[in-house]
Design an enzyme around this catalytic site. Structure first.
Site, PDB file in Angstrom:
ATOM      1  CB  SER A 269     -50.158  29.985 -27.347  1.00  0.00           C
ATOM      2  OG  SER A 269     -51.483  30.339 -27.302  1.00  0.00           O
TER       3      SER A 269
ATOM      4  CE  LYS B 185     -48.996  28.877 -22.250  1.00  0.00           C
ATOM      5  NZ  LYS B 185     -49.372  28.817 -23.507  1.00  0.00           N
TER       6      LYS B 185
ATOM      7  CB  SER C 240     -51.708  31.863 -24.203  1.00  0.00           C
ATOM      8  OG  SER C 240     -51.248  30.663 -24.218  1.00  0.00           O
TER       9      SER C 240
END
Length: 453
Positions: free
Chosen positions: A183, A81, A159
């Site tokens: 997330s 990420k 996210s």
């Protein structure tokens, strides 16, 4: 449970060890999928580490050919990420605001641990700007489309949006994500994979761009519970020692009966009930449990809660100069931190401690507690064009999973829907530092609640 067992880490490790497949083949296949003009690669990845990944793969292949003893995971591609430092890169955190910032001098601790275990970093994945939304939409870099009903164009959840789609589309076999209010678990539930949020202190946050240090945690997304357990063991720097001999009949599972089940989509409600029936039939003991404390959360968080206060503190100086460069929907959430003063923030931390203690007394007797991961299925991007629709969907997506962050617990989302239908996640969660017990229970639950399990 994943419908692609050949993508599981244990299978890949076996094939690599036997030299029936090479790391170069795995990396090349991932890169081909990423670069496909008909795929989601351009929206999933903000940076692809193609040459470096191939060179690393070739190194591991040569070492195996020469009989070297390697980590079982050496040569398996994973995605990172865009919240984690990678040496030589600028960490953008899904934003344009940080373009031009200095490059990282070293890998984040979590990235370094993955590399030390032999995983090959295939690239950096897209995300909600500064990780501050549960929907996964990004107006600057595009929004990766959910694998389900892709023609309609549905959100992936966030996210950790790119992380999830990198797994569903076989662009990587494990994904490194973060979880401040869901997330890892929200995109896992929306996309039909597994996402794990460990106890926050389990994985060091060094080199990770913060959203809310009191709530932030680092976890994996992958194709199965076993994959997440393996990745978590690497990230936590400890061997995974599952509870030996655990079976369905050994599980005493609490089932939350209020707040988390309010306003469920029919497809979520139906799959949740089917999962509960399957677990009961398999021999697990299920006990309804009410947590009246949960009804207090909207009032506790009325001014944005801990995440807005801590995020605003981090961004305040930059906002004074560059507020117009922020995603407006993210900016609104950050600026809610201005509504709190120091006394409000300290009071929030005290409330959290008391809340957590009271909830722990109610839940400590269970192996794990069950709830729908999120109350909705993935909406279409087009349905979220208006801000009021976006705010409503974001609030619903975050409502259930954020409970676990607030009590500093651990949680995992496993798929519980029929193949070819809208993905639905079943969450198991536990109190802080019960991660091994939770993962062991999830491994038992996973095949039971899977369609046809």
């Amino acid at each position: 449970m994943t419908s692609h067992p050949e993508r599981n880490l244990a299978h890949l490790a076996t094939e690599l060890a036997a030299q029936r497949i090479s790391s170069r083949e795995l990396v090349t296949d991932c890169l081909t999928r990423i670069s496909s003009s008909t795929g989601e690669g351009s929206r999933v990845f903000l940076k692809v580490c193609g040459e470096q990944a191939l060179a690393t793969a070739d190194f591991f292949d040569r070492m195996r050919q020469q009989g070297a003893r390697l980590s079982p995971f050496a040569g398996i591609p994973v995605s990172i990420k865009d919240l984690f430092d990678v040496a030589g890169d600028t960490t953008l955190a899904g934003s344009t605001v940080l373009k031009g910032a200095p490059v990282a001098e070293r890998d984040a601790a979590a990235v370094a641990r993955l590399r030390a275990a032999g995983f090959v970093v295939i690239g950096r994945t897209n995300m909600t700007e500064f990780a501050f939304s549960g929907l996964g939409m990004n107006p600057s870099y595009g929004t990766p489309l959910n694998p389900w009903d892709r023609a309609t164009g549905r959100i992936p959840g966030g996210s950790s949006s790119g992380a999830a789609v990198s797994i569903t589309d076989a662009m990587a076999f494990g994904a490194l994500g973060t979880d401040t209010g869901g997330s890892c678990r929200i995109p896992a539930a929306m996309c039909g994979i597994v996402g794990f949020k460990p106890t926050a202190s389990r994985v060091p946050m060094a080199g990770t761009y913060p959203l809310s240090p009191s709530l932030d945690s680092i976890g994996p997304l992958a194709n199965s519970v076993a994959c997440c357990a393996a990745l978590d063991a690497v990230l936590a720097g400890r061997p995974f020692d599952p509870v030996a001999g655990l079976a369905a009949g050994d599980l005493h599972l609490g089932v939350l009966t209020s707040y988390v089940t309010d306003g469920l989509d029919k497809v979520v409600a139906d799959n949740f009930e089917r999962a509960l029936r399957a677990l009961t039939k398999a021999g697990a003991t299920l006990t309804d449990v009410s947590l009246p404390e949960l009804a207090q959360l909207p009032e506790i968080n009325r001014n944005g809660g801990i995440s807005s206060a801590e995020s605003y503190a981090h961004h305040r100086a930059r906002l004074a100069q560059e507020a117009e460069r922020y995603d407006p929907r993210v900016l609104i959430r950050i600026l809610r931190g201005r509504e709190q003063d120091a006394a409000d923030y300290i009071n929030l931390l005290n409330i959290r401690a008391d809340f957590t203690a009271r909830v722990a007394r109610r839940l400590g007797k269970f192996t794990a507690v069950l709830m729908p991961t999120i109350p909705i299925t993935a909406p279409a991007l087009s349905d979220l064009a208006k801000d009021d629709a976006y705010v409503r969907a974001n609030g619903l997506a975050l409502r259930n999973p954020s409970i676990v962050n607030f009590i500093d617990g651990c949680a995992i989302s496993v798929p519980c829907h029929d193949p070819g239908t809208a993905p639905v996640g079943l969450s198991l969660f536990g109190l802080r530092n019960t991660d091994t017990q939770l993962l062991s229970a999830a491994a038992v639950v996973e095949p039971i609640v899977a369609a046809g399990g």
